[in-house]
Design a protein around this motif. Structure first.
Motif, PDB file in Angstrom:
ATOM      1  N   CYS A 154      -7.410  -1.400  -5.303  1.00 19.64           N
ATOM      2  CA  CYS A 154      -8.771  -1.136  -5.299  1.00 19.64           C
ATOM      3  C   CYS A 154      -9.138  -0.888  -4.188  1.00 19.64           C
ATOM      4  O   CYS A 154      -9.877   0.185  -3.834  1.00 19.64           O
ATOM      5  CB  CYS A 154      -9.427  -2.250  -5.895  1.00 19.64           C
ATOM      6  N   GLU A 155      -8.448  -1.329  -2.819  1.00 21.89           N
ATOM      7  CA  GLU A 155      -8.898  -0.881  -1.524  1.00 21.89           C
ATOM      8  C   GLU A 155      -8.524   0.465  -1.190  1.00 21.89           C
ATOM      9  O   GLU A 155      -9.189   1.136  -0.295  1.00 21.89           O
ATOM     10  CB  GLU A 155      -8.270  -1.826  -0.591  1.00 21.89           C
ATOM     11  N   LEU A 156      -7.360   0.965  -1.731  1.00 25.65           N
ATOM     12  CA  LEU A 156      -6.895   2.330  -1.619  1.00 25.65           C
ATOM     13  C   LEU A 156      -7.638   3.264  -2.280  1.00 25.65           C
ATOM     14  O   LEU A 156      -7.466   4.433  -2.501  1.00 25.65           O
ATOM     15  CB  LEU A 156      -5.321   2.237  -1.923  1.00 25.65           C
ATOM     16  N   GLU A 157      -8.694   2.742  -3.315  1.00 21.90           N
ATOM     17  CA  GLU A 157      -9.351   3.566  -4.280  1.00 21.90           C
ATOM     18  C   GLU A 157      -8.557   4.489  -5.171  1.00 21.90           C
ATOM     19  O   GLU A 157      -8.672   5.444  -5.441  1.00 21.90           O
ATOM     20  CB  GLU A 157     -10.402   4.436  -3.386  1.00 21.90           C
ATOM     21  N   LEU A 158      -7.601   3.792  -5.768  1.00 23.88           N
ATOM     22  CA  LEU A 158      -6.499   4.404  -6.706  1.00 23.88           C
ATOM     23  C   LEU A 158      -7.175   4.257  -7.971  1.00 23.88           C
ATOM     24  O   LEU A 158      -6.254   4.722  -8.811  1.00 23.88           O
ATOM     25  CB  LEU A 158      -5.059   3.865  -6.570  1.00 23.88           C
ATOM     26  N   ASN A 159      -7.965   3.755  -8.295  1.00 23.89           N
ATOM     27  CA  ASN A 159      -8.643   3.059  -9.692  1.00 23.89           C
ATOM     28  C   ASN A 159      -8.756   4.526 -10.256  1.00 23.89           C
ATOM     29  O   ASN A 159      -9.444   5.623  -9.785  1.00 23.89           O
ATOM     30  CB  ASN A 159     -10.102   2.451  -9.561  1.00 23.89           C
ATOM     31  N   MET A 160      -8.094   4.440 -11.395  1.00 18.60           N
ATOM     32  CA  MET A 160      -8.494   5.572 -12.241  1.00 18.60           C
ATOM     33  C   MET A 160     -10.007   5.388 -13.120  1.00 18.60           C
ATOM     34  O   MET A 160     -10.347   4.472 -13.658  1.00 18.60           O
ATOM     35  CB  MET A 160      -7.266   5.646 -13.373  1.00 18.60           C
ATOM     36  N   ALA A 204       0.678  -1.190   0.037  1.00 23.66           N
ATOM     37  CA  ALA A 204       0.108  -0.131  -0.029  1.00 23.66           C
ATOM     38  C   ALA A 204       0.957   1.224   0.051  1.00 23.66           C
ATOM     39  O   ALA A 204       0.698   2.231  -0.791  1.00 23.66           O
ATOM     40  CB  ALA A 204      -1.088  -0.004   1.113  1.00 23.66           C
ATOM     41  N   ASP A 205       1.895   1.110   0.758  1.00 19.11           N
ATOM     42  CA  ASP A 205       2.866   2.200   0.847  1.00 19.11           C
ATOM     43  C   ASP A 205       3.556   2.680  -0.436  1.00 19.11           C
ATOM     44  O   ASP A 205       3.551   3.881  -0.836  1.00 19.11           O
ATOM     45  CB  ASP A 205       3.765   2.217   1.889  1.00 19.11           C
ATOM     46  N   CYS A 206       3.852   1.806  -1.207  1.00 22.20           N
ATOM     47  CA  CYS A 206       4.633   1.802  -2.397  1.00 22.20           C
ATOM     48  C   CYS A 206       3.639   2.313  -3.436  1.00 22.20           C
ATOM     49  O   CYS A 206       4.059   3.152  -4.291  1.00 22.20           O
ATOM     50  CB  CYS A 206       5.160   0.255  -2.897  1.00 22.20           C
ATOM     51  N   LEU A 207       2.416   1.702  -3.500  1.00 24.26           N
ATOM     52  CA  LEU A 207       1.258   2.271  -4.447  1.00 24.26           C
ATOM     53  C   LEU A 207       0.927   3.446  -4.264  1.00 24.26           C
ATOM     54  O   LEU A 207       1.017   4.413  -5.225  1.00 24.26           O
ATOM     55  CB  LEU A 207       0.022   1.443  -4.447  1.00 24.26           C
ATOM     56  N   ILE A 208       0.977   4.003  -2.983  1.00 20.43           N
ATOM     57  CA  ILE A 208       0.471   5.485  -2.640  1.00 20.43           C
ATOM     58  C   ILE A 208       1.821   6.316  -3.298  1.00 20.43           C
ATOM     59  O   ILE A 208       1.634   7.330  -3.736  1.00 20.43           O
ATOM     60  CB  ILE A 208       0.350   5.583  -1.145  1.00 20.43           C
ATOM     61  N   ARG A 215      -3.139  -9.679  -5.620  1.00 18.65           N
ATOM     62  CA  ARG A 215      -2.811  -9.043  -4.420  1.00 18.65           C
ATOM     63  C   ARG A 215      -2.554  -7.669  -4.656  1.00 18.65           C
ATOM     64  O   ARG A 215      -3.179  -7.046  -3.817  1.00 18.65           O
ATOM     65  CB  ARG A 215      -1.802 -10.039  -3.619  1.00 18.65           C
ATOM     66  N   VAL A 216      -1.733  -7.280  -5.520  1.00 18.52           N
ATOM     67  CA  VAL A 216      -1.563  -5.987  -5.559  1.00 18.52           C
ATOM     68  C   VAL A 216      -2.768  -5.160  -6.090  1.00 18.52           C
ATOM     69  O   VAL A 216      -3.109  -3.979  -5.755  1.00 18.52           O
ATOM     70  CB  VAL A 216      -0.326  -5.798  -6.566  1.00 18.52           C
ATOM     71  N   TYR A 217      -3.464  -5.760  -7.119  1.00 15.22           N
ATOM     72  CA  TYR A 217      -4.891  -5.104  -7.422  1.00 15.22           C
ATOM     73  C   TYR A 217      -5.673  -4.948  -6.622  1.00 15.22           C
ATOM     74  O   TYR A 217      -6.483  -4.053  -6.421  1.00 15.22           O
ATOM     75  CB  TYR A 217      -5.406  -6.092  -8.820  1.00 15.22           C
ATOM     76  N   PHE A 236      -3.119   0.903 -12.843  1.00 10.26           N
ATOM     77  CA  PHE A 236      -2.611  -0.350 -12.243  1.00 10.26           C
ATOM     78  C   PHE A 236      -1.721  -0.894 -13.063  1.00 10.26           C
ATOM     79  O   PHE A 236      -0.490  -1.374 -12.462  1.00 10.26           O
ATOM     80  CB  PHE A 236      -3.778  -1.259 -11.803  1.00 10.26           C
ATOM     81  N   ALA A 237      -1.839  -0.873 -14.232  1.00  7.90           N
ATOM     82  CA  ALA A 237      -0.818  -2.050 -14.990  1.00  7.90           C
ATOM     83  C   ALA A 237       0.391  -1.298 -14.913  1.00  7.90           C
ATOM     84  O   ALA A 237       1.733  -2.109 -14.833  1.00  7.90           O
ATOM     85  CB  ALA A 237      -1.250  -2.231 -16.560  1.00  7.90           C
ATOM     86  N   LEU A 238       0.600  -0.044 -15.444  1.00  5.11           N
ATOM     87  CA  LEU A 238       2.005   0.617 -15.035  1.00  5.11           C
ATOM     88  C   LEU A 238       2.637   0.694 -13.713  1.00  5.11           C
ATOM     89  O   LEU A 238       3.821   0.310 -13.651  1.00  5.11           O
ATOM     90  CB  LEU A 238       2.068   2.065 -15.701  1.00  5.11           C
TER      91      LEU A 238
END
Length: 164
Positions: A81-87, A41-45, A75-77, A56-58
């Motif tokens: 989605c839980e972080l609501e980062l979906n574009m 989560a930290d890396c994605l944010i 797992r990453v997806y 997500f793919a990039l």
């Protein structure tokens, strides 16, 4: 939902299985949260903060290929989605088509002509090329040139001869 009914309505667990048509392992399943999920989560944010237009793919390819993490894409997806980062998926812009205008009909002979090239193949494999000119008013054939090689100079010459 089955667990809620077992606790609130004092149902037997076996009755809950039958009522909700689920298996025992589904009823007793509890997800395992690990510290690695927080790292993902930290890396994605951080990644989406720096690269706001990455989907997500990039993000996943960057984490996998550049940073070298070996996390499962599902797992990453899920965390993505839980972080609501979906574009937002942009809908395709539809081109508004105007009503096509009808083709202009010629009013007299020799007002407009149409040219066409055709080709065919003989039994021995040689190609025959044809140049046709047609008057648009009465659909009359004006000229036909046929030859094995039909160069542009020959077509221009036959066109100019007809104009004369």
């Amino acid at each position: 939902m089955a667990q809620k009914d077992v606790h609130e309505k004092q149902l037997n667990i076996r009755q809950a299985y039958e009522a909700f048509n689920i298996c025992q392992t589904c009823y007793r399943y509890e997800p395992k949260f690990s510290a690695e999920n927080e790292l993902i989560a930290d890396c994605l944010i951080r990644l989406t903060h720096n690269q706001w237009n990455w989907g997500f793919a990039l993000c996943f390819l960057h984490l996998r290929n550049v940073r070298g993490y070996r996390w499962n894409h599902k797992r990453v997806y899920r965390i993505y989605c839980e972080l609501e980062l979906n574009m937002r998926i942009k809908p395709k812009k539809r081109i508004v088509r105007k009503k096509p205008e009808p083709l202009a009909q010629p009013q007299r002979i020799n007002q407009s002509w149409s040219m066409d090239f055709m080709h065919d193949q003989l039994q021995n494999g040689r190609s025959v090329r044809l140049f046709n000119m047609i008057d648009d008013f009465n659909r009359e054939r004006l000229t036909i040139e046929a030859d094995f090689p039909l160069p542009a100079e020959r077509v221009l010459r036959s066109f100019e001869q007809f104009i004369e």
